[in-house]
Structure formats: structure tokens, C-alpha cells
Design an enzyme around this catalytic site. Structure first.
Site, PDB file in Angstrom:
ATOM      1  N   TYR A 191       0.815  -1.213   0.000  1.00 50.77           N
ATOM      2  CA  TYR A 191       0.000   0.000   0.000  1.00 50.77           C
ATOM      3  C   TYR A 191       0.852   1.268   0.000  1.00 50.77           C
ATOM      4  CZ  TYR A 191      -4.182  -2.802   1.028  1.00 50.77           C
ATOM      5  OH  TYR A 191      -5.210  -3.706   0.974  1.00 50.77           O
ATOM      6  N   LYS A 210       3.011 -15.413   1.760  1.00 56.75           N
ATOM      7  CA  LYS A 210       2.859 -16.096   0.475  1.00 56.75           C
ATOM      8  C   LYS A 210       4.279 -16.391  -0.002  1.00 56.75           C
ATOM      9  CE  LYS A 210       0.266 -17.471  -3.004  1.00 56.75           C
ATOM     10  NZ  LYS A 210      -0.591 -18.666  -2.906  1.00 56.75           N
ATOM     11  N   ASP A 258      -3.697 -17.876   1.116  1.00 60.51           N
ATOM     12  CA  ASP A 258      -4.884 -18.497   0.522  1.00 60.51           C
ATOM     13  C   ASP A 258      -5.460 -19.554   1.464  1.00 60.51           C
ATOM     14  OD1 ASP A 258      -2.415 -19.615  -0.030  1.00 60.51           O
ATOM     15  OD2 ASP A 258      -2.978 -20.459  -1.964  1.00 60.51           O
ATOM     16  N   ASP A 292      -5.567  -6.606   5.707  1.00 57.82           N
ATOM     17  CA  ASP A 292      -6.767  -5.851   5.341  1.00 57.82           C
ATOM     18  C   ASP A 292      -7.895  -6.827   5.003  1.00 57.82           C
ATOM     19  OD1 ASP A 292      -8.452  -3.859   4.537  1.00 57.82           O
ATOM     20  OD2 ASP A 292      -7.292  -3.234   2.790  1.00 57.82           O
ATOM     21  N   ASP A 335     -11.198  -8.339   7.641  1.00 52.30           N
ATOM     22  CA  ASP A 335     -12.614  -8.167   7.293  1.00 52.30           C
ATOM     23  C   ASP A 335     -13.338  -9.513   7.259  1.00 52.30           C
ATOM     24  OD1 ASP A 335     -12.493  -5.459   7.181  1.00 52.30           O
ATOM     25  OD2 ASP A 335     -13.318  -5.271   5.165  1.00 52.30           O
TER      26      ASP A 335
END
Ligand code: NAD
Length: 360
Positions: free
Chosen positions: A141, A192, A224, A248, A252
Site C-alpha cells: 500500500y 505467500k 490463501d 486488510d 474483514d
């Protein structure tokens, strides 16, 4: 000793829910003699209307000088058409960046009284208590270079850069291990590393940190798989630590396991312990001004503030117990209402928590 708290109600339902959290903090202050001193200021659309910018420098200086900041939420349709550089959300990004709030803590706790509100079966989520520790000021980000460029063949190409320096990984890792020590003593680091070199380094640093915390069990999971495990068997997790983008998305997902976004608090911490505390949800313009918003996420954020920035564990715990008692009584705001419970307004919910806290 006085502890300075800056209150930033923000926009939409922000002022309504923050007012209730302040009442609860005042009651906790009376009961536990915490020495809290409140100072209110503007952020987001409210600050744009007053100062032309979503976070005035004077507000930022006040926040930097405070022991902690309690925020509502920012944004709303009124400011959606403004230039991206002065949108309400920019105020939030600026305060996070300027205060060095690199660690975002998001608990996903399912109150047993609300087990039916989850989209998953009660037996899968009952008793759920996960803490997601998300890196907040680095990763893809913020990485440079970034942009949209024109290729030689005339086609446009979008690009971002996923970077983490060793010190950024180490400081977020330490927060996760320290938090795990106070909880279930398990850290799952999500990466990852089968594809991204930046997370090969992430995994390596987490492994080396683990030597300093022999009492905490470290495991690793690809992102994943973590997404899948969160909805398959979420109770296997205690503390999850991960980078900005993965955090992020996963936070959620974890939020939805608990059923209502109106129940979820968050903390963002800097290296000196000062923090910004806010509910996970946004400014809910669809219900703003109606007095029906759920103030519990903000009240629980205030409790996190007492625990993590002010070290007032007893008072923090008392607020959580008071919230539990109010739910036990069957009081519910509209978002968590179900047949057989008693629907209450924002202010009635706040008053009920104050009453339960005073009665402890
Ligand atoms: P939202 O979280 O504001 O609302 C999503 C849904 O949840 C709405 O139906 C809303 O009524 C409901 N809801 C949210 N909080 C609630 C509460 N406390 N009690 C009862 N119901 C609640 O998300 P959105 O609609 O996508 O965004 C609205 C605005 O909030 C946008 O301007 C967005 O940019 C902003 N936003 C701000 C923050 C922040 O300040 N940290 C975070 C997310 C969104």
C-alpha cells in the site's frame, strides 16, 4: 497523573457512537480514578467543512501530544465528489502515517449471546477469540515506485511495489508475540512465501524472533489457506500476524465471522505505545442521525485504549464485563436485534453499559 485523550468523533454516526463511549470512559474514570482529560477535535468531512482539509496540522499536533486518540469514523456522500487529495479518508491515512501507527490490532470475538448472528454455524464460531495483528504503514500500500505508466506499445500498465525492510517485519512480529503471551500463546504468521520473495524474508524474520519467545508457539500459513481456514475452522487461531494487504482482507473476513460489524473494535499502535482507537466500521451514512447505531464497537475500542495505551487493565476488563452484562440482559441495537430481545437506541445502549459498569 492526568492522561490526555483526544476525541475525534468524525462524520456520520461517529458523533453519536463516540458520545456514548465518552460517557462510559467518564464512568470508568469515576470508578477507577484514571485521571482522564478529554479534548475534542475534528477529522474527516467535519474538518473539511471547518478547515478545508480532512486533518488540520493543529489537530495532528494535539494527537501527537496525547496519551491516546479515540475516533469515530470518517466519510460520507457529502464529500465523495471532492478531489482525492482532500477526501475525508486522507485524514485517516495522514494520522496513521504521521503518528507512526504501524500495528493494527483487530480482535474478532464472538460474544456467546450473539452466536446466532454469525453467518457460520454456532458450533464453528461459539467462543471465537482471534486477534489479527496487521502491519499498517508499509507493504504494497505504501511501496514505491507505483503508478500507471504507458508502455512502448501504447498500452497502459499499472504497477505497485511490495516491500518490507527487516526492521518493519521485526517490530510487528514482536507486537504479535507479546500479545500472544497475554492470550493463548500461539502466533500464526501469514505469508505467500511460495511466490513472493518479500514474504520469504517475512517468514525468516518471524522464525528468528520466535527464539526470543520460547513460550509462544509459532506456525506459518499461506494466505490463501489462511482465508480458507478462517471460514472452515476459525477457532484454531489465537494471534494472526500478517502484512498490510493480507491483513486488510483477512481482518474483514474475521470480522464477518462475528456477525455484526457494529461490535468490532480496533487499535492502531505506535512504537511508544500511543494509539488510535476506532470501531472497524465506517460512518454508516444510511443510519446517521437516527439514534439507532450500535455504540458497542466504539465502547470496546475505548476499553482497548485503557488496556494498551494507558495500562489500565482492570478498568478495561470492567468495561468488557459491563458490555457482556448488557447483552445478557437481552438489550440489542437494531443491527444485532433478533426476536425475543429488547431493541434499544444508541443512547439507551450507552446508558445501559454505564449502569452495568457502575454496578460492578
Ligand atoms: P459502513 O461500515 O459505514 O456501513 C456498512 C453497513 O453497516 C451499513 O449498512 C451501516 O448502516 C452498517 N453499520 C456500520 N456501523 C454500524 C453500527 N455501529 N451500528 C449499526 N449498523 C452499522 O461502510 P460503508 O457504507 O462502506 O461506508 C460508509 C462511509 O464510511 C464511506 O464514506 C466510507 O469511506 C467510510 N468508512 C470509514 C471508515 C473509517 O473511518 N475507519 C471505515 C470504513 C468506511
Amino acid at each position: 497523573m492526568t492522561k490526555k485523550i483526544v476525541i475525534l468523533p468524525g462524520d456520520g454516526i461517529g458523533p453519536e457512537i463516540v458520545a456514548e463511549a465518552v460517557k462510559v470512559l467518564e464512568a470508568a474514570d469515576n470508578k477507577f480514578k484514571l485521571g482522564l482529560k478529554f479534548e475534542e477535535d475534528l477529522i474527516g468531512g467535519a474538518a473539511i467543512d471547518q478547515h478545508g482539509v480532512p486533518l488540520a496540522n493543529s489537530t495532528l499536533e494535539k494527537c501527537k501530544a496525547a496519551d491516546a486518540v479515540l475516533m469515530g469514523s470518517v466519510g460520507g456522500p457529502k464529500w465523495d465528489k471532492l478531489d482525492a487529495g482532500i477526501r475525508p479518508e486522507k485524514g485517516l491515512l495522514k494520522i496513521r502515517y504521521e503518528m507512526g501507527l504501524f500495528a493494527n490490532l483487530r480482535p474478532a470475538i464472538l460474544y456467546p449471546q450473539l452466536a446466532d448472528a454469525s453467518s457460520l454455524k454456532p458450533e464453528i464460531v461459539a467462543g471465537l477469540d482471534i486477534l489479527i495483528v496487521r502491519e499498517l504503514t508499509g507493504g504494497i500500500y505504501f511501496g514505491e515506485p507505483r503508478g500507471i505508466r504507458l508502455l512502448e506499445n501504447g498500452e497502459r500498465q499499472g504497477y505497485n511495489t511490495y516491500v518490507y525492510a527487516e526492521h518493519e517485519i521485526e517490530r510487528i512480529g514482536r507486537i504479535a508475540f507479546e500479545m500472544a503471551r497475554k492470550r493463548g500463546k500461539k502466533v500464526c504468521s501469514v505469508d505467500k512465501s511460495n511466490v513472493l520473495e518479500v514474504t520469504v524474508l517475512w517468514r525468516e524474520i518471524m522464525q528468528s524472533l520466535a527464539k526470543d519467545y520460547p513460550d509462544v508457539e509459532l506456525s506459518h500459513m499461506y494466505v490463501d489457506n489462511a482465508a480458507m481456514q478462517l471460514v472452515r475452522a476459525p477457532k484454531q487461531f489465537d494471534v494472526i500476524v500478517t502484512g498490510n494487504m493480507f491483513g486488510d482482507i483477512l481482518s474483514d473476513t474475521a470480522a464477518m465471522l462475528t456477525g455484526s460489524i457494529g461490535m468490532l473494535p480496533s487499535a492502531s499502535l505506535s512504537k511508544d505505545g500511543c494509539g488510535l482507537y476506532e470501531p472497524v466500521h465506517g460512518s454508516a451514512p444510511d443510519i446517521a442521525g437516527q439514534g439507532i447505531a450500535n455504540p458497542l464497537a466504539t465502547i470496546l475500542s475505548a476499553s482497548m485504549m485503557l488496556r494498551y495505551s494507558l495500562n489500565e487493565t482492570e478498568a478495561a476488563h470492567a468495561i468488557e464485563v459491563a458490555v457482556g452484562k448488557v447483552l445478557d440482559k437481552g438489550l440489542r441495537s437494531a443491527d444485532i436485534y433478533s426476536d425475543g430481545s429488547t431493541k434499544v437506541s444508541t443512547a439507551e445502549m450507552g446508558a445501559a453499559v454505564v449502569e452495568a459498569l457502575e454496578a460492578l
